[in-house]
Every structure is written in C-alpha cells, then in structure tokens.
Design a protein around this motif. Sequence first.
Motif, short mmCIF file in Angstrom:
data_model
loop_
_atom_site.label_atom_id
_atom_site.label_comp_id
_atom_site.label_asym_id
_atom_site.label_seq_id
_atom_site.Cartn_x
_atom_site.Cartn_y
_atom_site.Cartn_z
N TYR A 32 0.48 -1.49 0.16
CA TYR A 32 -0.23 0.07 0.15
C TYR A 32 0.54 1.27 0.07
CZ TYR A 32 -4.49 -3.02 0.72
OH TYR A 32 -4.95 -3.69 0.91
N ASP A 33 0.68 1.77 -0.93
CA ASP A 33 0.91 3.59 -0.53
C ASP A 33 0.44 3.83 0.94
OD1 ASP A 33 1.14 4.90 -4.17
OD2 ASP A 33 1.17 2.81 -3.17
N MET A 34 1.14 5.09 1.29
CA MET A 34 0.89 5.72 2.82
C MET A 34 1.10 7.32 2.50
SD MET A 34 0.08 2.85 4.36
CE MET A 34 0.20 3.36 6.38
N SER A 35 0.69 8.10 3.44
CA SER A 35 0.97 9.22 3.69
C SER A 35 0.43 9.82 5.03
CB SER A 35 -0.92 9.69 2.86
OG SER A 35 -0.92 11.40 2.32
N TRP A 36 0.88 11.03 4.71
CA TRP A 36 0.84 11.84 6.28
C TRP A 36 -0.27 13.44 5.66
CZ3 TRP A 36 2.31 10.29 10.84
CH2 TRP A 36 3.28 9.87 11.26
N SER A 49 1.98 14.55 2.73
CA SER A 49 3.31 13.90 1.59
C SER A 49 2.14 12.14 1.43
CB SER A 49 4.90 13.16 3.20
OG SER A 49 3.89 13.09 3.68
N HIS A 50 3.52 12.35 0.22
CA HIS A 50 2.64 10.52 0.02
C HIS A 50 4.33 9.66 -0.51
CE1 HIS A 50 -0.20 8.10 -2.15
NE2 HIS A 50 0.75 7.49 -3.23
N LEU A 51 3.76 8.49 0.12
CA LEU A 51 5.19 7.19 -0.34
C LEU A 51 4.29 6.11 -1.41
CD1 LEU A 51 8.22 7.03 -0.06
CD2 LEU A 51 7.70 5.85 1.46
N ASP A 52 5.38 5.82 -2.54
CA ASP A 52 4.16 4.73 -3.11
C ASP A 52 5.02 3.43 -2.38
OD1 ASP A 52 7.10 3.90 -5.69
OD2 ASP A 52 7.31 4.39 -3.82
N ASN A 53 3.78 2.73 -2.42
CA ASN A 53 4.45 1.45 -1.74
C ASN A 53 5.73 0.53 -1.32
OD1 ASN A 53 3.83 0.03 -4.20
ND2 ASN A 53 4.31 -1.57 -3.74
N GLY A 54 6.50 1.06 -2.44
CA GLY A 54 8.06 0.73 -2.56
C GLY A 54 8.52 1.53 -2.10
N GLY A 55 8.83 2.95 -1.54
CA GLY A 55 9.43 3.70 -0.89
C GLY A 55 10.62 4.41 -1.83
N ASP A 73 9.77 2.35 6.36
CA ASP A 73 10.56 0.76 6.75
C ASP A 73 9.80 -0.75 6.78
OD1 ASP A 73 11.55 -1.80 7.28
OD2 ASP A 73 13.24 -0.61 8.77
N ASN A 74 9.77 -0.78 5.49
CA ASN A 74 8.43 -2.21 4.98
C ASN A 74 8.39 -3.25 5.95
OD1 ASN A 74 7.16 -0.33 3.63
ND2 ASN A 74 7.71 -1.44 1.63
N GLY A 101 -4.71 1.25 -2.43
CA GLY A 101 -3.86 0.24 -3.00
C GLY A 101 -2.52 1.39 -3.43
N MET A 102 -1.56 0.22 -3.80
CA MET A 102 -0.57 0.70 -4.85
C MET A 102 -0.67 2.07 -6.36
SD MET A 102 1.90 -2.55 -5.56
CE MET A 102 0.64 -3.55 -5.62
N GLY A 103 -0.60 3.22 -5.85
CA GLY A 103 -0.87 3.85 -7.13
C GLY A 103 -2.15 4.79 -6.78
N TRP A 104 -2.43 4.53 -5.78
CA TRP A 104 -3.89 5.12 -5.10
C TRP A 104 -3.26 6.60 -4.90
CZ3 TRP A 104 -8.88 4.57 -6.33
CH2 TRP A 104 -8.89 3.63 -7.45
N PHE A 105 -3.80 7.76 -5.04
CA PHE A 105 -4.12 8.89 -3.81
C PHE A 105 -5.27 8.76 -3.32
CE2 PHE A 105 -0.27 11.20 -4.19
CZ PHE A 105 0.36 9.75 -5.84
N GLU A 106 -5.76 7.92 -2.80
CA GLU A 106 -7.54 8.63 -1.99
C GLU A 106 -7.33 7.44 -0.61
OE1 GLU A 106 -10.01 7.60 -5.67
OE2 GLU A 106 -10.74 7.30 -3.81
N TYR A 107 -7.64 7.78 0.44
CA TYR A 107 -6.91 6.74 1.57
C TYR A 107 -8.51 5.95 2.35
CZ TYR A 107 -3.46 9.42 -0.39
OH TYR A 107 -2.44 9.80 -1.29
#
Length: 120
Positions: A32-36, A49-55, A73-74, A101-107
Amino acid sequence: EVQLVESGGGLVQPGESLRLSCAASGFIFRDYDMSWVRQAPGKGLEWVSHLDNGGVNRYYPDSVKGRFTISRDNDKRTLYLQFNSLKTEDTAMYYCAKSLGMGWFEYNSWGQGTQVTVSS
C-alpha cells in the motif's frame, strides 16, 4: 483490523527538527501507498506527503517541499515523517493514512494522530 499508531509529536522551537513514526498492522503494509496529512487548529485536513509502496516515489505540496521527508521501512511496517526547519505554521495534529492500494491517492484508514506544536 487496520491499525495505524502515530508517535513522536511534541513541542519544538521554530527551526528545529522532529521525526514522526506510524506503526501499521492489520494489512500487508508493503502493498500500500501511504501518506501523512495534518489538521491545524480551526482548519481542514491538509495533505503533506505521499509515498509509494516501494518507498521510491515521494510527493509533497509546495508548502512543505524541501523541509519534510517521508520514508518507510517495510520490514518494520513503519512509516516516517522527518521535519526540518519547522515553522509555527506547521503546528497541527498529524495523521498517517493508508491508501486504497498501490498507486492510489485516496485513503481509507487513518490513525489517531500525534500533535506537533512549534512555538518559541
């Protein structure tokens, strides 16, 4: 059950640095992509901020670009937000958010938040 637990907030002076952490559980963190996001007193939610699943790919609004760094840190299932050169206007409750999910900018999940107060 998805759980996101933020920590690391506190009272700091302008110009100082700080690092927030978000411990994740209940889902496959590395998928999962993640954000603050943050919410200042009396204001709405602001994405910071937003970060993809692979960092690898990071995204920031102009208001924080160059001062904030998102990382993850996965293996530890943990998301981070490093602040440098904090300003009084950075005072807010900070939340980590799990994307769809991956590539999503919705939370669809948020933690309980950690307070950052920048004051002299």
